[in-house]
Design a protein around this motif. Structure first.
Motif, PDB file in Angstrom:
ATOM      1  N   LYS A   1       5.768  13.469   9.295  1.00 56.56           N
ATOM      2  CA  LYS A   1       6.232  12.377   8.447  1.00 56.56           C
ATOM      3  C   LYS A   1       5.494  11.115   8.857  1.00 56.56           C
ATOM      4  O   LYS A   1       5.403  10.789  10.044  1.00 56.56           O
ATOM      5  N   ARG A   2       4.946  10.397   7.907  1.00 53.27           N
ATOM      6  CA  ARG A   2       4.181   9.183   8.198  1.00 53.27           C
ATOM      7  C   ARG A   2       4.947   7.941   7.727  1.00 53.27           C
ATOM      8  O   ARG A   2       5.546   7.923   6.665  1.00 53.27           O
ATOM      9  N   THR A   3       4.896   6.909   8.566  1.00 57.18           N
ATOM     10  CA  THR A   3       5.351   5.576   8.184  1.00 57.18           C
ATOM     11  C   THR A   3       4.238   4.601   8.531  1.00 57.18           C
ATOM     12  O   THR A   3       3.316   4.944   9.283  1.00 57.18           O
ATOM     13  N   SER A   4       4.310   3.384   8.015  1.00 58.85           N
ATOM     14  CA  SER A   4       3.250   2.416   8.283  1.00 58.85           C
ATOM     15  C   SER A   4       3.804   1.000   8.239  1.00 58.85           C
ATOM     16  O   SER A   4       4.825   0.737   7.602  1.00 58.85           O
ATOM     17  N   ASP A   5       3.119   0.110   8.930  1.00 57.57           N
ATOM     18  CA  ASP A   5       3.512  -1.291   8.975  1.00 57.57           C
ATOM     19  C   ASP A   5       2.256  -2.158   9.008  1.00 57.57           C
ATOM     20  O   ASP A   5       1.272  -1.806   9.663  1.00 57.57           O
ATOM     21  N   THR A   6       2.325  -3.285   8.335  1.00 58.63           N
ATOM     22  CA  THR A   6       1.295  -4.312   8.428  1.00 58.63           C
ATOM     23  C   THR A   6       1.996  -5.619   8.758  1.00 58.63           C
ATOM     24  O   THR A   6       2.869  -6.070   8.007  1.00 58.63           O
ATOM     25  N   TRP A   7       1.623  -6.211   9.899  1.00 62.56           N
ATOM     26  CA  TRP A   7       2.365  -7.338  10.447  1.00 62.56           C
ATOM     27  C   TRP A   7       1.561  -8.635  10.395  1.00 62.56           C
ATOM     28  O   TRP A   7       0.360  -8.635  10.635  1.00 62.56           O
ATOM     29  N   ASP A   8       2.276  -9.716  10.143  1.00 57.61           N
ATOM     30  CA  ASP A   8       1.747 -11.073  10.291  1.00 57.61           C
ATOM     31  C   ASP A   8       2.301 -11.620  11.600  1.00 57.61           C
ATOM     32  O   ASP A   8       3.510 -11.867  11.716  1.00 57.61           O
TER      33      ASP A   8
ATOM     34  N   ASN B   1       5.755   1.343  -0.134  1.00 62.49           N
ATOM     35  CA  ASN B   1       5.637   1.056   1.300  1.00 62.49           C
ATOM     36  C   ASN B   1       4.645   1.963   2.015  1.00 62.49           C
ATOM     37  O   ASN B   1       4.388   1.769   3.216  1.00 62.49           O
ATOM     38  N   SER B   2       4.101   2.941   1.322  1.00 62.47           N
ATOM     39  CA  SER B   2       3.203   3.915   1.951  1.00 62.47           C
ATOM     40  C   SER B   2       1.754   3.445   1.853  1.00 62.47           C
ATOM     41  O   SER B   2       0.952   3.962   1.061  1.00 62.47           O
ATOM     42  N   PHE B   3       1.431   2.445   2.658  1.00 57.49           N
ATOM     43  CA  PHE B   3       0.071   1.931   2.666  1.00 57.49           C
ATOM     44  C   PHE B   3      -0.218   1.330   4.033  1.00 57.49           C
ATOM     45  O   PHE B   3       0.684   1.015   4.815  1.00 57.49           O
ATOM     46  N   TYR B   4      -1.494   1.198   4.320  1.00 55.53           N
ATOM     47  CA  TYR B   4      -1.942   0.426   5.476  1.00 55.53           C
ATOM     48  C   TYR B   4      -3.305  -0.165   5.159  1.00 55.53           C
ATOM     49  O   TYR B   4      -3.945   0.208   4.157  1.00 55.53           O
ATOM     50  N   LEU B   5      -3.722  -1.109   5.977  1.00 54.40           N
ATOM     51  CA  LEU B   5      -5.010  -1.768   5.779  1.00 54.40           C
ATOM     52  C   LEU B   5      -6.013  -1.261   6.794  1.00 54.40           C
ATOM     53  O   LEU B   5      -5.665  -0.840   7.896  1.00 54.40           O
ATOM     54  N   GLN B   6      -7.265  -1.298   6.394  1.00 48.02           N
ATOM     55  CA  GLN B   6      -8.379  -1.066   7.303  1.00 48.02           C
ATOM     56  C   GLN B   6      -9.487  -2.041   6.913  1.00 48.02           C
ATOM     57  O   GLN B   6      -9.412  -2.652   5.841  1.00 48.02           O
TER      58      GLN B   6
ATOM     59  N   ILE C   1      -3.641   4.028   0.397  1.00 48.49           N
ATOM     60  CA  ILE C   1      -2.367   4.562  -0.075  1.00 48.49           C
ATOM     61  C   ILE C   1      -2.274   6.006   0.410  1.00 48.49           C
ATOM     62  O   ILE C   1      -3.249   6.752   0.337  1.00 48.49           O
ATOM     63  N   TYR C   2      -1.111   6.405   0.917  1.00 46.64           N
ATOM     64  CA  TYR C   2      -0.954   7.797   1.350  1.00 46.64           C
ATOM     65  C   TYR C   2       0.316   8.390   0.743  1.00 46.64           C
ATOM     66  O   TYR C   2       1.239   7.678   0.344  1.00 46.64           O
ATOM     67  N   TYR C   3       0.326   9.714   0.694  1.00 48.50           N
ATOM     68  CA  TYR C   3       1.483  10.462   0.225  1.00 48.50           C
ATOM     69  C   TYR C   3       1.927  11.406   1.341  1.00 48.50           C
ATOM     70  O   TYR C   3       1.112  11.840   2.168  1.00 48.50           O
TER      71      TYR C   3
ATOM     72  N   GLU D   1      -4.775  10.745   1.513  1.00 44.32           N
ATOM     73  CA  GLU D   1      -5.041   9.312   1.598  1.00 44.32           C
ATOM     74  C   GLU D   1      -6.024   8.907   0.506  1.00 44.32           C
ATOM     75  O   GLU D   1      -6.956   9.649   0.201  1.00 44.32           O
ATOM     76  N   PHE D   2      -5.805   7.705  -0.035  1.00 43.01           N
ATOM     77  CA  PHE D   2      -6.648   7.212  -1.117  1.00 43.01           C
ATOM     78  C   PHE D   2      -6.936   5.736  -0.894  1.00 43.01           C
ATOM     79  O   PHE D   2      -6.057   4.974  -0.507  1.00 43.01           O
ATOM     80  N   TYR D   3      -8.157   5.334  -1.204  1.00 41.13           N
ATOM     81  CA  TYR D   3      -8.597   3.973  -0.929  1.00 41.13           C
ATOM     82  C   TYR D   3      -8.382   3.089  -2.148  1.00 41.13           C
ATOM     83  O   TYR D   3      -8.498   3.530  -3.285  1.00 41.13           O
ATOM     84  N   PHE D   4      -8.096   1.808  -1.889  1.00 37.80           N
ATOM     85  CA  PHE D   4      -8.009   0.833  -2.954  1.00 37.80           C
ATOM     86  C   PHE D   4      -8.610  -0.479  -2.455  1.00 37.80           C
ATOM     87  O   PHE D   4      -8.580  -0.780  -1.258  1.00 37.80           O
ATOM     88  N   PRO D   5      -9.186  -1.284  -3.358  1.00 39.30           N
ATOM     89  CA  PRO D   5      -9.826  -2.536  -2.945  1.00 39.30           C
ATOM     90  C   PRO D   5      -8.780  -3.596  -2.625  1.00 39.30           C
ATOM     91  O   PRO D   5      -7.721  -3.660  -3.239  1.00 39.30           O
ATOM     92  N   LEU D   6      -9.086  -4.442  -1.661  1.00 36.22           N
ATOM     93  CA  LEU D   6      -8.219  -5.561  -1.340  1.00 36.22           C
ATOM     94  C   LEU D   6      -8.550  -6.731  -2.243  1.00 36.22           C
ATOM     95  O   LEU D   6      -9.715  -6.975  -2.572  1.00 36.22           O
TER      96      LEU D   6
END
Length: 212
Positions: free
Chosen positions: A115-122, A179-184, A190-192, A206-211
């Motif tokens: 099971k995957r979870t993800s977080d992007t923090w400021d 909520n299923s995303f992270y940055l690189q 985006i992941y499922y 996993e699938f890529y999307f532009p920022l």
């Protein structure tokens, strides 16, 4: 900027003299040059989540493993049940850090489950960023995002037939989790979850999307 230190909670738990359950919970601890209060709050979040997972292992999963061993046929080997948590830092620049955490659980059977979870923090505010902070979430943009994912799947199917379910086009919309995303660096991902749109052998798509 954030410096990351790994912390670990782990144990091997026995039923009699047989190791029936093993857990290893890795989690990050951050030192930041941005805002120390935000850093402490984020560290407290991961520490509590790790301790909650450990409590679940010791009180729930171990009891299930011991019960299964109790009724296990004598003379046959018993494979220890396991839970392992690993994380991956995918982006760490300035005051923004993005990561995902995979929790693998094996409780008997042919294979375990991840099971995957993800977080992007400021690390200035201590807030978790949302997908809308990195990608416009309008009906038109979501339509384009789903079309992009479908094109990526179609390309993968040409290379590896059967790697996605036949009805993936509807499934990727029905199981989409904001909520299923992270940055690189340079893009977002985006992941499922396993089984959402593909068989177990495909793993976590996993699938890529532009920022923006």
């Amino acid at each position: 900027m954030q410096t990351v230190t790994q912390k670990t909670l782990e144990d091997t738990m026995y039923y009699g003299d047989i190791p029936v359950f093993v857990y290893k919970i890795n989690y990050p601890s951050f030192t930041t040059t941005c805002d120390e209060t935000a850093g402490r709050a984020i560290n407290a979040y991961y520490a509590k989540r790790a301790m909650d997972t450990e409590e679940y292992c010791r009180n729930i999963l171990f009891a299930q493993a011991a019960e299964d061993k109790r009724y296990h046929q004598d003379g046959l080997p018993f494979n220890s049940y396991t839970l392992e948590v690993v994380y991956q830092i995918t982006y760490n620049a300035g005051c923004i850090t993005s990561l995902y955490t995979d929790t693998y659980t094996y409780m008997g059977g042919a294979h375990g489950e991840t099971k995957r979870t993800s977080d992007t923090w400021d690390f200035v505010t201590g807030n978790r960023l949302k997908l809308a902070d990195a990608y416009p979430l309008t009906p038109a943009s979501l339509y384009q995002l789903h079309r992009s994912i479908a094109r990526q799947i179609a390309k993968r199917l040409r290379e590896t037939p059967g790697s996605y379910f036949e009805d993936y086009r509807s499934l990727l919309r029905d199981t989409f989790n904001v909520n299923s995303f992270y940055l690189q660096p340079g893009s977002g991902v985006i992941y499922y979850q396993q089984y959402d749109i593909a068989p177990y052998s495909t793993g976590i798509p996993e699938f890529y999307f532009p920022l923006r």
